[in-house]
Design a protein around this motif. Structure first.
Motif, PDB file in Angstrom:
ATOM      1  N   ALA A  78       0.824  -1.205   0.000  1.00 18.50           N
ATOM      2  CA  ALA A  78       0.000   0.000   0.000  1.00 18.50           C
ATOM      3  C   ALA A  78       0.862   1.260   0.000  1.00 18.50           C
ATOM      4  O   ALA A  78       0.507   2.263  -0.637  1.00 18.50           O
ATOM      5  CB  ALA A  78      -0.924  -0.010   1.214  1.00 18.50           C
ATOM      6  N   LEU A  79       2.009   1.233   0.701  1.00 20.77           N
ATOM      7  CA  LEU A  79       2.906   2.384   0.710  1.00 20.77           C
ATOM      8  C   LEU A  79       3.477   2.633  -0.689  1.00 20.77           C
ATOM      9  O   LEU A  79       3.610   3.783  -1.122  1.00 20.77           O
ATOM     10  CB  LEU A  79       4.039   2.159   1.712  1.00 20.77           C
ATOM     11  N   CYS A  80       3.812   1.554  -1.400  1.00 17.19           N
ATOM     12  CA  CYS A  80       4.303   1.694  -2.775  1.00 17.19           C
ATOM     13  C   CYS A  80       3.218   2.282  -3.673  1.00 17.19           C
ATOM     14  O   CYS A  80       3.470   3.200  -4.476  1.00 17.19           O
ATOM     15  CB  CYS A  80       4.756   0.345  -3.318  1.00 17.19           C
ATOM     16  N   TYR A  81       2.018   1.774  -3.544  1.00 20.49           N
ATOM     17  CA  TYR A  81       0.905   2.290  -4.350  1.00 20.49           C
ATOM     18  C   TYR A  81       0.580   3.729  -3.981  1.00 20.49           C
ATOM     19  O   TYR A  81       0.170   4.523  -4.835  1.00 20.49           O
ATOM     20  CB  TYR A  81      -0.331   1.407  -4.150  1.00 20.49           C
ATOM     21  N   ALA A  82       0.753   4.080  -2.709  1.00 18.46           N
ATOM     22  CA  ALA A  82       0.454   5.436  -2.279  1.00 18.46           C
ATOM     23  C   ALA A  82       1.368   6.445  -2.963  1.00 18.46           C
ATOM     24  O   ALA A  82       0.930   7.540  -3.346  1.00 18.46           O
ATOM     25  CB  ALA A  82       0.596   5.546  -0.762  1.00 18.46           C
ATOM     26  N   GLU A  83       2.650   6.092  -3.128  1.00 18.43           N
ATOM     27  CA  GLU A  83       3.551   7.005  -3.845  1.00 18.43           C
ATOM     28  C   GLU A  83       3.114   7.170  -5.290  1.00 18.43           C
ATOM     29  O   GLU A  83       3.082   8.287  -5.822  1.00 18.43           O
ATOM     30  CB  GLU A  83       4.990   6.486  -3.801  1.00 18.43           C
ATOM     31  N   LEU A  84       2.772   6.062  -5.945  1.00 21.32           N
ATOM     32  CA  LEU A  84       2.342   6.140  -7.337  1.00 21.32           C
ATOM     33  C   LEU A  84       1.054   6.936  -7.480  1.00 21.32           C
ATOM     34  O   LEU A  84       0.909   7.753  -8.394  1.00 21.32           O
ATOM     35  CB  LEU A  84       2.164   4.728  -7.896  1.00 21.32           C
ATOM     36  N   ALA A  85       0.102   6.714  -6.573  1.00 19.58           N
ATOM     37  CA  ALA A  85      -1.171   7.430  -6.645  1.00 19.58           C
ATOM     38  C   ALA A  85      -0.987   8.914  -6.350  1.00 19.58           C
ATOM     39  O   ALA A  85      -1.703   9.759  -6.907  1.00 19.58           O
ATOM     40  CB  ALA A  85      -2.166   6.820  -5.659  1.00 19.58           C
ATOM     41  N   ALA A  86      -0.034   9.257  -5.462  1.00 15.20           N
ATOM     42  CA  ALA A  86       0.224  10.657  -5.149  1.00 15.20           C
ATOM     43  C   ALA A  86       0.861  11.376  -6.332  1.00 15.20           C
ATOM     44  O   ALA A  86       0.540  12.537  -6.616  1.00 15.20           O
ATOM     45  CB  ALA A  86       1.126  10.759  -3.915  1.00 15.20           C
ATOM     46  N   ALA A  87       1.760  10.690  -7.026  1.00 22.89           N
ATOM     47  CA  ALA A  87       2.439  11.305  -8.170  1.00 22.89           C
ATOM     48  C   ALA A  87       1.591  11.279  -9.433  1.00 22.89           C
ATOM     49  O   ALA A  87       1.699  12.185 -10.275  1.00 22.89           O
ATOM     50  CB  ALA A  87       3.769  10.593  -8.422  1.00 22.89           C
ATOM     51  N   TYR A  88       0.740  10.259  -9.568  1.00 24.59           N
ATOM     52  CA  TYR A  88      -0.053  10.085 -10.792  1.00 24.59           C
ATOM     53  C   TYR A  88      -1.514   9.786 -10.448  1.00 24.59           C
ATOM     54  O   TYR A  88      -2.005   8.690 -10.705  1.00 24.59           O
ATOM     55  CB  TYR A  88       0.518   8.939 -11.638  1.00 24.59           C
ATOM     56  N   PRO A  89      -2.227  10.729  -9.827  1.00 26.08           N
ATOM     57  CA  PRO A  89      -3.641  10.475  -9.506  1.00 26.08           C
ATOM     58  C   PRO A  89      -4.463  10.320 -10.783  1.00 26.08           C
ATOM     59  O   PRO A  89      -4.438  11.185 -11.655  1.00 26.08           O
ATOM     60  CB  PRO A  89      -4.045  11.731  -8.720  1.00 26.08           C
ATOM     61  N   PHE A  97      -0.530   3.541 -14.001  1.00 31.23           N
ATOM     62  CA  PHE A  97       0.868   3.422 -13.573  1.00 31.23           C
ATOM     63  C   PHE A  97       1.670   2.583 -14.572  1.00 31.23           C
ATOM     64  O   PHE A  97       2.797   2.925 -14.938  1.00 31.23           O
ATOM     65  CB  PHE A  97       0.968   2.779 -12.185  1.00 31.23           C
ATOM     66  N   LEU A  98       1.076   1.470 -14.999  1.00 26.82           N
ATOM     67  CA  LEU A  98       1.748   0.594 -15.957  1.00 26.82           C
ATOM     68  C   LEU A  98       1.937   1.302 -17.297  1.00 26.82           C
ATOM     69  O   LEU A  98       2.962   1.123 -17.965  1.00 26.82           O
ATOM     70  CB  LEU A  98       0.948  -0.695 -16.152  1.00 26.82           C
ATOM     71  N   ARG A  99       0.978   2.112 -17.686  1.00 25.28           N
ATOM     72  CA  ARG A  99       1.099   2.835 -18.944  1.00 25.28           C
ATOM     73  C   ARG A  99       2.223   3.852 -18.888  1.00 25.28           C
ATOM     74  O   ARG A  99       2.991   4.012 -19.840  1.00 25.28           O
ATOM     75  CB  ARG A  99      -0.226   3.540 -19.271  1.00 25.28           C
ATOM     76  N   ARG A 100       2.338   4.550 -17.763  1.00 25.77           N
ATOM     77  CA  ARG A 100       3.419   5.521 -17.619  1.00 25.77           C
ATOM     78  C   ARG A 100       4.786   4.837 -17.621  1.00 25.77           C
ATOM     79  O   ARG A 100       5.757   5.366 -18.151  1.00 25.77           O
ATOM     80  CB  ARG A 100       3.252   6.300 -16.317  1.00 25.77           C
ATOM     81  N   PHE A 376      -2.734 -12.011 -11.600  1.00 19.33           N
ATOM     82  CA  PHE A 376      -2.744 -10.908 -10.637  1.00 19.33           C
ATOM     83  C   PHE A 376      -1.340 -10.612 -10.133  1.00 19.33           C
ATOM     84  O   PHE A 376      -0.883  -9.460 -10.128  1.00 19.33           O
ATOM     85  CB  PHE A 376      -3.676 -11.257  -9.474  1.00 19.33           C
ATOM     86  N   TRP A 377      -0.607 -11.652  -9.682  1.00 19.37           N
ATOM     87  CA  TRP A 377       0.712 -11.424  -9.090  1.00 19.37           C
ATOM     88  C   TRP A 377       1.733 -10.983 -10.127  1.00 19.37           C
ATOM     89  O   TRP A 377       2.667 -10.221  -9.813  1.00 19.37           O
ATOM     90  CB  TRP A 377       1.177 -12.670  -8.346  1.00 19.37           C
ATOM     91  N   ALA A 378       1.592 -11.428 -11.371  1.00 21.85           N
ATOM     92  CA  ALA A 378       2.518 -10.992 -12.421  1.00 21.85           C
ATOM     93  C   ALA A 378       2.419  -9.485 -12.630  1.00 21.85           C
ATOM     94  O   ALA A 378       3.434  -8.775 -12.700  1.00 21.85           O
ATOM     95  CB  ALA A 378       2.218 -11.733 -13.723  1.00 21.85           C
ATOM     96  N   PHE A 379       1.191  -8.974 -12.707  1.00 23.22           N
ATOM     97  CA  PHE A 379       1.030  -7.547 -12.930  1.00 23.22           C
ATOM     98  C   PHE A 379       1.335  -6.733 -11.671  1.00 23.22           C
ATOM     99  O   PHE A 379       1.822  -5.601 -11.771  1.00 23.22           O
ATOM    100  CB  PHE A 379      -0.380  -7.245 -13.444  1.00 23.22           C
ATOM    101  N   LEU A 380       1.074  -7.296 -10.499  1.00 24.63           N
ATOM    102  CA  LEU A 380       1.413  -6.578  -9.275  1.00 24.63           C
ATOM    103  C   LEU A 380       2.934  -6.393  -9.178  1.00 24.63           C
ATOM    104  O   LEU A 380       3.421  -5.340  -8.736  1.00 24.63           O
ATOM    105  CB  LEU A 380       0.891  -7.328  -8.048  1.00 24.63           C
ATOM    106  N   PHE A 381       3.690  -7.413  -9.605  1.00 24.30           N
ATOM    107  CA  PHE A 381       5.150  -7.268  -9.650  1.00 24.30           C
ATOM    108  C   PHE A 381       5.549  -6.155 -10.607  1.00 24.30           C
ATOM    109  O   PHE A 381       6.436  -5.342 -10.306  1.00 24.30           O
ATOM    110  CB  PHE A 381       5.792  -8.590 -10.078  1.00 24.30           C
ATOM    111  N   LEU A 382       4.904  -6.085 -11.769  1.00 25.44           N
ATOM    112  CA  LEU A 382       5.234  -5.048 -12.733  1.00 25.44           C
ATOM    113  C   LEU A 382       4.929  -3.654 -12.191  1.00 25.44           C
ATOM    114  O   LEU A 382       5.664  -2.694 -12.475  1.00 25.44           O
ATOM    115  CB  LEU A 382       4.476  -5.283 -14.043  1.00 25.44           C
TER     116      LEU A 382
END
Length: 458
Positions: A78-89, A97-100, A376-382
């Motif tokens: 969740a902390l990792c996702y929080a950084e991505l969501a904060a930078a790219y809402p 995130f994957l597209r960027r 699910f886990w493959a894309f979560l790793f990406l």
């Protein structure tokens, strides 16, 4: 500005203003994010998977440790996702995130996976949980479960098609009911019932830690769905991460206490042999009415998770649809109702198709795990790896929230996701191959549709 970030301007200019398809407004509150995150995580799984975890645990300490570890690993994610969501809402969440990080083709495959495997499969499965209980109480024919499940898909999709406020209000009340029900089970086990006599641990599979964590993290699954609201939450960059961590902290406490209560009342062997752990605890505490009560709680939990899945799944479909001209009808945002109405309809149609297919399956729960887990886990790793990519590629991007102890925690998240990908392939069977085959079908659509960066939603 990199080429990926600059493309939306060119494409939008070539087709007209972004407003032609509509965009979300920032109208959601903290309580909406908390209700969605807690509601989608605390689903019917906590009433089912503890028995599966007990069957492959060699000791009580191993089992409780797995639930604690699952909570901590989910918070790291969740902390990792929080950084991505904060930078790219963005309403597209990890699709965006994957597209960027990797470009539109990788993101398209993920969007296809959510539409065809991850989200719609979850909706169908959760609807069947409700359908099975409804069919037991009021059978209406040989396909009672499927009919009730289809009715659930139509009802929750219809509520969210009407408007985001209808969906989020229902989510808040359903979450309160399911959490109170789980708290009642915990209280009954810890306060009202005597401890079982010490029993030998059940025979377990050697080296089954990976399988244990597949089940545990499946039960914690859904925490990442909150990022799909990042374009609709007021001041999301600074608040979303805190809300996700608070939600997962609460869920971890509930899950650990629930398993401690189950252990006290049934013991590890009793848990492993029980098909309905929570119902057994409530039956011992309150008799037949208690067992009936927990059945209602499980139904509410399934409805809560299904409703949240409809909310977030439709937003990723909306973002995906804007990348291909042939799909743009599903990318329209209904501003008067603050909801991606056409995407909700497309998602409901796919979920209904899976409900029909589920009518011919003997063990839908296990099949769903096999079908969804590897993809699910493959894309979560990406996504986790994408955090490193985006920090390197866009170092000047404003990041209102940064992962603590970088790069250690993101590396832990990536390694965990890889391990769970391996475990989900090693311990699952034909269902995993079907999920991978459906993902490969998305590659065929990718070739025909030729997706591009479409109109933005943020």
């Amino acid at each position: 500005m990199n080429r990926e970030a600059a493309q939306p301007l060119a494409h939008a200019a070539s087709r007209g203003p972004t407003a032609s398809l509509g965009a979300p407004r920032k109208i959601l509150k903290d309580r909406d994010v908390l209700a969605l995150t807690v509601g989608i995580v605390v689903g019917a799984g906590i009433f089912r998977t503890p028995a599966l975890v007990a069957q492959v645990s060699s000791s009580e300490a191993m089992m409780i440790g797995a639930w604690v570890a699952g909570g901590l690993l989910s918070i790291i994610g969740a902390l990792c996702y929080a950084e991505l969501a904060a930078a790219y809402p963005h309403v597209g969440g990890d699709y965006y995130f994957l597209r960027r990080a990797y470009g539109v083709r990788t993101a398209f495959l993920y969007g296809w996976a959510r539409f065809s495997v991850i989200q719609t499969g979850s909706i169908a499965l959760l609807s069947y949980v409700v359908g099975d209980y409804a069919a037991a109480m009021l059978p209406i024919g040989p396909q009672s479960s499927a009919i009730y499940a289809a009715a659930v898909v139509i009802a929750i999709s219809g509520a969210n098609w009407i408007g985001v406020r209808v969906g989020t209000t229902a989510q808040a009340w359903l979450t309160v009911i399911e959490v109170l029900g789980l708290v009642l089970v915990i209280a009954a086990g810890l306060l009202l019932l005597p401890a079982v006599e010490s029993q030998p641990a059940p025979a377990s599979e050697g080296g089954a830690l990976g399988l244990i964590m597949v089940f545990v993290l499946l039960t914690y699954g859904g925490w990442n769905e909150a990022v799909y609201l990042s374009a609709e939450v007021e001041n999301a960059p600074r608040r979303l991460g805190r809300l996700m961590v608070i939600s997962l902290g609460l869920v971890t406490i509930l899950y650990v206490l629930a398993n401690v209560a189950f252990l006290k009342v049934l013991g590890l062997s009793g848990m492993a042999q029980s098909d309905a752990i929570a119902a057994e605890v409530m039956r011992r505490a309150f008799g037949a009415p208690g067992a009936a009560m927990i059945s209602l709680v499980i139904v509410v939990a399934a409805l809560t998770s299904a409703n949240a899945t409809v909310i977030t799944g439709a937003r990723s479909i909306c973002a995906l649809a804007r990348s291909a001209p042939a799909l743009r009808w599903a990318g329209r945002w209904q501003g008067d109702r603050d909801t991606p109405g056409n995407a909700i309809l497309a998602q409901a149609a796919m979920a209904l198709a899976l409900v029909v297919a589920g009518a011919f399956s003997r063990d839908g729960f296990r099949l769903a795990v096999e079908y969804t887990a590897p993809v699910f886990w493959a894309f979560l790793f990406l996504v986790g790896l994408g955090l490193f990519v985006l920090r390197w590629r866009e170092p000047d991007r404003a990041r209102p929230f940064r992962v603590p102890l970088y790069p250690v925690l993101p590396a832990v998240f990536c390694c965990t996701s890889l391990y769970l990908l391996y475990s989900s392939l090693a311990y699952t069977a034909a269902g995993a191959l079907v999920g991978v085959a459906v993902l490969a079908l998305g590659g065929l659509f990718l070739w025909f549709l030729k997706p591009q960066v479409g109109e933005e939603l943020d």
